[in-house]
Design a protein around this motif. Structure first.
Motif, mmCIF file in Angstrom:
data_model
loop_
_atom_site.group_PDB
_atom_site.id
_atom_site.type_symbol
_atom_site.label_atom_id
_atom_site.label_comp_id
_atom_site.label_asym_id
_atom_site.label_seq_id
_atom_site.Cartn_x
_atom_site.Cartn_y
_atom_site.Cartn_z
ATOM 1 N N ASP A 867 11.965 -19.269 25.284
ATOM 2 C CA ASP A 867 10.516 -19.213 25.064
ATOM 3 C C ASP A 867 10.019 -20.516 24.449
ATOM 4 O OD1 ASP A 867 11.931 -16.578 24.651
ATOM 5 O OD2 ASP A 867 9.886 -15.800 24.828
ATOM 6 N N VAL A 868 10.658 -20.926 23.342
ATOM 7 C CA VAL A 868 10.252 -22.134 22.631
ATOM 8 C C VAL A 868 10.747 -23.379 23.363
ATOM 9 C CG1 VAL A 868 10.476 -23.427 20.468
ATOM 10 C CG2 VAL A 868 10.108 -20.948 20.417
ATOM 11 N N TYR A 869 11.951 -23.307 23.926
ATOM 12 C CA TYR A 869 12.505 -24.450 24.653
ATOM 13 C C TYR A 869 11.558 -24.938 25.742
ATOM 14 C CZ TYR A 869 15.105 -26.929 28.244
ATOM 15 O OH TYR A 869 15.476 -27.847 29.187
ATOM 16 N N GLU A 870 11.002 -24.014 26.512
ATOM 17 C CA GLU A 870 10.159 -24.414 27.637
ATOM 18 C C GLU A 870 8.954 -25.219 27.164
ATOM 19 O OE1 GLU A 870 8.269 -22.512 31.677
ATOM 20 O OE2 GLU A 870 8.599 -21.169 29.981
ATOM 21 N N ILE A 871 8.314 -24.768 26.105
ATOM 22 C CA ILE A 871 7.107 -25.447 25.623
ATOM 23 C C ILE A 871 7.449 -26.784 24.979
ATOM 24 C CG2 ILE A 871 5.180 -25.274 24.000
ATOM 25 C CD1 ILE A 871 5.249 -22.232 24.489
ATOM 26 N N VAL A 872 8.503 -26.810 24.173
ATOM 27 C CA VAL A 872 8.883 -28.044 23.490
ATOM 28 C C VAL A 872 9.351 -29.088 24.489
ATOM 29 C CG1 VAL A 872 10.541 -29.054 21.877
ATOM 30 C CG2 VAL A 872 9.415 -26.904 21.313
ATOM 31 N N SER A 873 10.169 -28.686 25.447
ATOM 32 C CA SER A 873 10.693 -29.660 26.419
ATOM 33 C C SER A 873 9.579 -30.246 27.271
ATOM 34 C CB SER A 873 11.760 -29.006 27.302
ATOM 35 O OG SER A 873 11.219 -27.934 28.061
ATOM 36 N N LYS A 874 8.625 -29.406 27.695
ATOM 37 C CA LYS A 874 7.520 -29.925 28.496
ATOM 38 C C LYS A 874 6.611 -30.821 27.655
ATOM 39 C CE LYS A 874 7.360 -26.372 32.065
ATOM 40 N NZ LYS A 874 6.574 -25.306 32.723
ATOM 41 N N SER A 875 6.474 -30.505 26.381
ATOM 42 C CA SER A 875 5.628 -31.324 25.507
ATOM 43 C C SER A 875 6.233 -32.701 25.280
ATOM 44 C CB SER A 875 5.424 -30.616 24.163
ATOM 45 O OG SER A 875 4.754 -29.388 24.327
ATOM 46 N N LEU A 876 7.547 -32.761 25.213
ATOM 47 C CA LEU A 876 8.218 -34.031 24.929
ATOM 48 C C LEU A 876 8.457 -34.881 26.170
ATOM 49 C CD1 LEU A 876 10.841 -32.888 22.267
ATOM 50 C CD2 LEU A 876 8.915 -34.437 21.904
ATOM 51 N N GLU A 877 8.274 -34.305 27.356
ATOM 52 C CA GLU A 877 8.514 -35.066 28.589
ATOM 53 C C GLU A 877 7.600 -36.287 28.644
ATOM 54 O OE1 GLU A 877 7.977 -32.417 31.843
ATOM 55 O OE2 GLU A 877 9.920 -31.446 31.588
#
Length: 877
Positions: A867-877
């Protein structure tokens, strides 16, 4: 970051199920730490003769598997962390699976969990797999029968979907109930509730003269807070019959209110489970906004009975099919119950404050996402609110009669089926014999469109030319959208001028029940109008007829005239908001340049004209004179200078308070009333204007007097909370005294205490960060209650722009640590909190660096949920 990257799901990978379930019989033997679930299903194969049987399941203890009455050995099936696989099954068979689960320690609040001593379920989107092994996908529909067995002492009521068909006593002071749902449904609509709840009963007579039993189940202490919810339910049922011709189909309709719930509510067939926030209300404890929210959400879940339950989604990529459509329906319901003009503006504010930033950030996605990692992350403002705006486009284009024809064909074709957004669009098109293929572009393209309008007037010929262009930010190549633009022409006094399309535009401009409408169907189009004796003022995008950003170079004089006179309430509101925004943007530039700020003369004139307008709805006045919300103000800047924006907004508030102190005080007093609270649009409008005036007066020469007096009257929660909000930014002893008194009065009421926590989490005082840390240590703070977590951390990260964006970076560090803590307890809630960081690249200077560091700190956790991984990873891309 998580070492084994979570799987990405794609719409293009969809395959129909290889098996169908003819019927399902579930038996629950309820115990807090060891509930046993027996799942007996009749299954047959429909394709892929050699394919294994693959069932979803997570966090389950598998006890036994029987195939056609024969117990299978562990060597005859495979069990993974997420699946039960039977490699060899016959074409038709009975499968019985026994599992054990632990409701008491289910802090994720997905599947079956226990809260306040009561059992409750939440299965949408993929919670059913935490109850038993099954096809946890929305396109497998079957008939559910549910038997619940539990101790009488702890479980007075035993509830599930459908109609109650049998009850009985069992040895050892246990009892059972059997519920049978006569309608096929996917497992995400399954529900079970058990516990010591009390009920409020009523009935509703349908238009076909059937009596429906209505029941609301709550904890005993809340029995006196259900009247408004019950009345809202009956209004919803009546409205759906009258407006859409849709009649309820079971013998009973039940609502259960629980404190611990991830969502607002859930439309399980016949047994809706609600966050107690959207059920419980009385004047002493609930505000006007609470009352309206309850009516809206109860309507929303009831309307799902047809738009979501009877016709459901083929797969989760179709989520907007049910949610966008049902949000549109609940918006129309609330609009009909209250004020259409005010409701429309409130919906637009919500869209702009929350969905437009989502469209502009790293989690931007179409209303029909094409991929996802964690489905819970796509219960978004885009899917819901923008989805509703796209449904509204159909209504604007087809009119009420055409829209209803499309809805009728939709139900005639697809009742009892799991379908797609294309099926909905085709029903609308076929019913009206119109080509709506271009509407699909709204479903598959992300981002908020920009509509640019330029006008040219030829006085010699009396001809007006409008040149319109559409674009999507950051996308050089995109398919053109079908954009309906409601508009009008006005003279200098605000009176309507005739609209006569030129020869080349007659097939693009239409007269509709909502007024003149032009259809923009290409990236660039020109529209011509003739026979004009003077250059008209343009009233554009009336009723906010499309979810776009409008770029039109209206002069301040023109905006002032529209704000003062336009017959369209949205354009009138939008015009004064635009003047306010232009003044703020100008002062941001002045602050950055080291120059003094100014208070716009045109804005002042528009403000006075609206505030003193005779016969204008007080609620519309309140909305118009209020400044644009900070999230929307932030969205206007490519690079956000927090200090400059906050200074400009504070300056604007202070100038309004100083310049209009007499008029604001007069309006405040004129709308004070000692009558008993009533949920009535006229009373609500008066309170709205009164409390908007109070908010400004708190920035004036005597900021405390009116607010404290209003608080001490304790007339209703709307006014009490407005008084506390007015005091909330002030470093005065009266603020602390009122907050302390509020706590003493209401510390036993969970929902009211959420308001107390929220107030302090939103305060922009100098010690705000210290206060938030204190709230997290408060004995009444509870990490397992999503409402309480959102009331502190959600409000802090999303609404407290000053404290969260403190120059030290401490606000970012605080929220990052709390996200990691929540991720171990409830990943859904943690994922919502982390969205406060998603726009980090747009912030200026060191704040950008500190937000990035906070995100990287979260990403470094090796056990991060998907859940959190998806949002954090897309934010940091």
């Amino acid at each position: 970051m998580t070492q084994n990257l979570p799987k990405t799901h794609y719409l293009t990978d969809y395959q129909p199920p290889a098996f169908e379930v003819e019927s399902l019989f579930l038996t629950f033997e309820l115990l807090p730490n060891g509930t046993r679930v027996t799942n007996r299903m009749q299954v047959h194969r429909v394709k892929d003769l050699s394919a294994p049987l693959v069932l979803d399941g997570e966090g389950l203890e598998l006890i036994q598997v029987d195939l056609d009455g024969v117990a299978l050995m562990p060597t005859q099936y495979d069990v993974t962390d997420t699946q039960l696989i039977l490699p060899d099954v016959p074409e038709r068979f009975e499968l019985e699976i026994v599992t054990e689960i632990d409701p008491e320690n289910n802090t994720r609040l997905e599947g079956l969990y226990r809260t306040s001593g009561n059992y409750c379920t939440q299965c949408e989107a993929e919670g059913f797999r935490r109850i038993t092994y099954y096809f946890d996908r929305p396109d497998v529909l079957t008939y559910f029968t549910t038997k619940i067995i539990a101790d009488k002492q702890d479980n007075k009521v035993l509830l599930s979907n459908g109609n109650l068909v049998e009850v009985g006593d069992l040895p050892n002071d246990r009892h059972y109930a059997i519920w049978k749902d006569p309608y096929k449904k996917p497992c995400y609509l399954f529900a079970l509730v058990a516990g010591n709840l009390e009920e409020v009963e009523d009935t509703f007579i349908t238009r076909d003269q059937r009596q429906i039993d209505l029941r609301i189940y709550v904890e005993p202490k809340n029995l006196d807070k259900c009247e408004h919810a019950m009345e809202s339910l009956k209004r919803s049922m009546k409205w759906d019959e009258e407006r859409f011709g849709l009649v309820y189909d079971l013998d009973i309709y039940m609502i259960v209110a629980v404190d611990d719930f991830n969502m607002g509510a859930m439309e399980n067939k016949g047994l809706n489970v609600f966050n107690s926030k959207y059920v419980l209300a009385k004047p002493e404890t609930a505000t006007d906004a609470d009352y309206e929210g309850i009516e809206s959400v109860i309507g929303h879940e009831y309307f799902h009975n047809w738009t979501g339950n009877r016709v459901t989604c083929r797969d989760w990529f179709q989520l907007t099919l049910k949610e966008g459509l049902t949000v549109f329906r609940d918006q129309e319901f609330t609009s009909d119950m209250l004020s259409p003009a005010v409701k429309r503006i409130e919906d637009v504010k919500r869209l702009r404050n929350n969905q437009f930033p989502e469209d502009a950030g790293p989690m931007s996605h179409p209303i029909q996402p094409q991929s996802y990692i964690e489905m819970n992350n796509f219960y978004t403002m885009t899917v819901y609110e923008k989805g509703a705006e796209v449904v509204r486009l159909y209504h604007t284009l087809l009119g009420e009669a055409g829209f209803q024809k499309g809805m009728q064909l939709y139900f005639d074709r697809f009742d009892g089926q799991a379908v797609t957004v294309e099926d909905f669009r085709n029903a609308m098109a076929d019913a009206n014999e119109i080509d709506l293929a271009q509407m699909h572009n709204w479903y598959t393209q992300a981002g908020t469109p920009t509509l640019k309008v330029e006008k040219h007037f030829d006085a010699a010929t009396g001809t007006l030319t409008l040149h319109c262009e559409q674009s999507l930010k950051g996308q050089s190549a995109h398919a053109p959208l079908l954009i309906p633009v409601l508009f009008g022409f006005l003279n200098d006094d605000g009176r309507a001028l005739p609209v006569r399309p030129g020869e080349n535009s007659r097939n693009k401009v239409f007269e509709t029940e909502k007024g003149h409408l032009l259809k923009l169907t290409t990236l660039s189009e020109t529209f011509e109008f003739t026979g004009l004796s003077q250059e008209p003022h343009l009233s554009l995008l009336r009723h906010f007829s499309a979810p776009v950003n409008l770029e039109y170079a209206a002069s301040d004089e023109e905006l002032m005239m529209l704000a003062s006179h336009d017959a369209d309430s949205f354009v009138r509101w939008e015009s004064i908001q635009t003047l306010a925004l232009k003044n703020i943007e100008d002062n941001v530039a002045r602050f950055q340049a080291g120059n003094g700020m100014v208070f716009s003369e045109h804005y002042q004139q528009a403000f006075q004209a609206v505030l003193e307008a005779k016969g204008l709805d007080p609620a519309l006045k309140a909305l118009a004179i209020g400044l644009p919300d900070l999230p929307y103000v932030f969205e206007q800047f490519e690079t956000i200078d927090v200090d400059a924006v906050l200074q400009a907004v504070e300056y604007q508030k202070a100038q309004i308070a100083q310049t209009f102190s007499g008029a604001l005080d007069k309006a405040y007093l004129a709308h004070c009333s000692k009558k008993a609270y009533c949920y009535d649009k006229h009373d609500m409008a008066a309170r709205m204007l009164k409390n908007q005036c109070l908010a400004y007066l708190a920035y004036g020469a005597e900021p405390v007097v009116r607010a404290v007096a209003q608080y001490e009257q304790q007339q209703n929660m709307t006014d009490v909370l407005a008084a506390l909000n007015a005091l909330n930014h002030l470093a005065v002893s009266e603020r602390e005294a009122c907050l302390s008194d509020f706590y003493e009065r209401w510390q036993q009421d969970t929902l009211v205490m959420d308001k107390w926590f929220s107030l302090q989490a939103r305060s922009e005082s100098e010690q705000a960060l210290q206060d938030v840390r204190g709230l997290l240590e408060h004995p009444d703070f509870n990490y397992r209650n999503p409402n309480r977590v959102r009331s502190v951390l959600g409000v802090f990260g999303r609404l407290n722009m000053k404290a969260f964006h403190d120059a030290s970076g401490e606000g970012y560090a605080l929220l990052a640590e709390e996200v990691l803590k929540m991720d171990k307890i409830n990943p859904q809630v943690a994922a919502r909190l982390v969205t406060a960081f998603t726009s980090w690249k747009r912030f200026k200077g060191h704040r950008q660096d500190k937000m990035q560091s906070a995100l990287q700190h979260i990403a470094a956790d090796k056990a991060l949920s998907k859940d959190v991984y998806e949002i954090v990873s897309k934010s940091l891309e």
